[in-house]
Design an enzyme around this catalytic site. Structure first.
Site, PDB file in Angstrom:
ATOM      1  N   LYS A  59       0.887  -1.025   0.017  1.00  0.00           N
ATOM      2  CA  LYS A  59      -0.038  -0.168   0.074  1.00  0.00           C
ATOM      3  C   LYS A  59       0.885   1.172   0.218  1.00  0.00           C
ATOM      4  O   LYS A  59       1.652   1.417   0.489  1.00  0.00           O
ATOM      5  CB  LYS A  59      -0.809  -0.085   1.217  1.00  0.00           C
ATOM      6  N   SER A  93      -9.057   2.704   3.574  1.00  0.00           N
ATOM      7  CA  SER A  93      -7.960   3.510   2.701  1.00  0.00           C
ATOM      8  C   SER A  93      -7.328   2.263   1.969  1.00  0.00           C
ATOM      9  O   SER A  93      -6.675   2.835   1.135  1.00  0.00           O
ATOM     10  CB  SER A  93      -7.200   4.206   3.461  1.00  0.00           C
ATOM     11  N   SER A 131      -9.922   0.492   7.909  1.00  0.00           N
ATOM     12  CA  SER A 131      -9.251   0.564   6.315  1.00  0.00           C
ATOM     13  C   SER A 131      -8.762  -0.553   5.828  1.00  0.00           C
ATOM     14  O   SER A 131      -8.588  -0.855   4.665  1.00  0.00           O
ATOM     15  CB  SER A 131      -8.135   1.814   6.398  1.00  0.00           C
TER      16      SER A 131
END
Length: 491
Positions: free
Chosen positions: A73, A149, A173
């Site tokens: 990520k 996220s 997230s």
């Protein structure tokens, strides 16, 4: 070898161990899949193909995931020689010259990192539509969001680019995109995963790192690889009695589970209620005791103290960004919403933040009391099905007003409106934040799809340090109601 997408991460590692595949072959399959579907999804924003090819040509190490393709990520995870923008346009040119501790542990687990995934700016939002990179789309429906996220990570896994990818969770997230994309997502206990060397804690301890995956066993085995304290960590949590992989392989005892089917202050979509009801029925069939309970904490208190932290930490992120850039921050350096949230945080007093942190502790006491009677709390992961791209963005008229206030310096005039808009957005995701504030482990399990074919996850929250209980139950649910065969239809 069967189709690359048919295997979970441990299955791919086994192919390498038995000589049925090579790391290079698996990497090329992952790259080919990425090239085929990523133009429609926008999940992978930084390809690192050549670095990965060099790594894949080396003899595979003796590690659980040796040679398995993997994605990081684009938030917090520093990979030496690779960009780290944290979803922010102003950081696009930053290339760290070191590995973060978590990345070092991912590498030690044997994975071959070949790209970085999309995330909202500084991971602030529950949807992945940063201005710097554009929106990531849900493989189950390209008009819908994968959530955030860790939206890029979840979209990549759901689309078959990789069987498992790095994610982080500061308010849901990992679990939110896992729910939206039909994946398994576990947020570990506070202190389980290292955040160094740049951080001791992120968002005052709310953030934990981990992975999203298609199989429970992959998450459990990777947790064994990355868990454990580091020097100087502010939180040190007891290790498991056995490995997490072993815990996942053992059937759970008869569990007592408190289930929330409705809440007085947050509307629950019928699809999400149906998901919880179906999960409760399955749990009964498996011999567990499920009892309807009221939400065991004050949700209004949770939202108030969470948003106080959220505003304050955004202000801190912007102060860090200014120091990193070596100059005062300009309005165009970040998105409007990020700028406004930071301004909100700058208006807070020290006593506001301290009071909110004390309220976190009251939430932990409330959940601790709940776990004296119940092993787990069951809720929907989200209060609504996946949202459409753009649905949660600030409405144009309000955005214009915010832009004017940001320019004129009158943000205090819109404080109430900003807070109300934040509450509207959080009303769609009201169940995940409590585990971030209390430090408890929590997981989203993909047990339901609605009539439109969109995934609807259910969440289980355990007492702190009880990932073993969650993983054991998750494997039982996975065996009783498999989900890995369900795949979105893509190119």
């Amino acid at each position: 070898m069967r189709e690359y997408q048919d295997y979970d991460a441990l299955g791919l590692a086994q192919l390498i161990q038995t000589g049925e595949a090579t790391p290079s072959a698996l990497l090329e399959a992952a790259i080919a899949r990425c090239e085929a579907v990523n133009p429609a999804l926008n999940a992978v924003i930084v390809p690192l193909y050549e670095q990965a090819r060099t790594l894949a040509r080396q003899p595979p190490a003796q590690a659980p995931f040796a040679g398995v393709p993997f994605l990081l990520k684009d938030l917090l995870a520093a990979l030496q020689g690779a960009p780290l923008a944290n979803g922010c346009q102003a950081l696009k040119g930053w290339v760290p010259d070191y590995d973060s501790e978590l990345v070092r542990r991912f590498k030690a687990a044997g994975v071959v990192i070949f790209g970085k995934t999309n995330t909202p700016e500084f991971g602030l939002l529950g949807y992945t539509e940063p201005e710097a990179w554009g929106p990531t789309r849900n493989p189950w429906s390209l008009s819908h969001s994968p959530g955030g996220s860790s939206g890029g990570a979840a979209a990549a896994v759901a689309a078959g680019i990789v069987p498992m990818a790095h994610g982080g969770d500061g308010g849901g997230s990992i679990r939110i995109p896992a729910s939206n994309c039909g994946l398994f997502g576990l947020k570990p206990s506070r202190g389980r995963i290292p955040l160094g060397p740049d951080f001791g804690e992120v968002w005052a301890g709310a953030v934990q790192e981990g992975v999203v995956s298609r199989s429970v066993r992959d998450t459990a085995a990777m947790l064994d690889c990355i868990a454990g304290p580091e020097h100087g960590a502010p939180y040190v949590i007891a290790g498991p009695a056995t490995t997490f992989a072993h815990a996942a392989s053992q059937p759970p005892p008869r569990l007592r589970i408190g289930s929330v089917f409705s809440t007085p202050d947050t509307p629950m979509h019928a699809d999400c209620r149906a998901a919880v009801e179906a999960a409760a029925s399955l749990l009964h069939e498996l011999g567990h005791e499920v009892e309807e309970v009221a939400l065991p904490y004050d949700h209004a208190q949770l939202l108030d103290c969470y948003l106080t932290m959220y505003y304050g930490e955004t202000a801190t992120d912007l102060r860090w960004l200014a120091r990193h850039l070596g100059r005062p921050l300009r309005r165009g350096d970040v998105e409007l919403e990020t700028w406004i949230l930071g301004r909100m945080g700058e208006q807070l007093r020290a006593a506001d933040f301290s009071t909110a942190k004390r309220d976190w502790n009251q939430l932990a006491r409330a959940m601790g009391h709940f776990h004296q009677q119940y092993d787990l709390l069951l809720t929907p992961t989200l209060a609504a099905p996946p949202t459409r791209i753009g649905e949660l963005k600030t409405p144009p008229l309000q955005r214009a007003a915010l832009s004017a206030m940001a320019t004129l310096g009158g943000i205090g005039l819109l404080r109430k409106a900003i807070h109300e808009q934040a509450c509207i957005n959080f009303a769609r995701m009201p169940y995940t934040q409590v585990a971030n504030l209390t430090g408890q482990p929590a997981m989203s399990v993909p047990l339901h799809w609605n009539a439109a074919g969109l995934p609807i996850g259910v969440q289980f929250v355990a007492a702190i340090n009880r990932e073993d209980c969650l993983l054991s139950l998750a494997c039982q649910l996975e065996a009783a109601h498999p989900w890995a065969h369900r795949r979105p239809v893509l190119a």
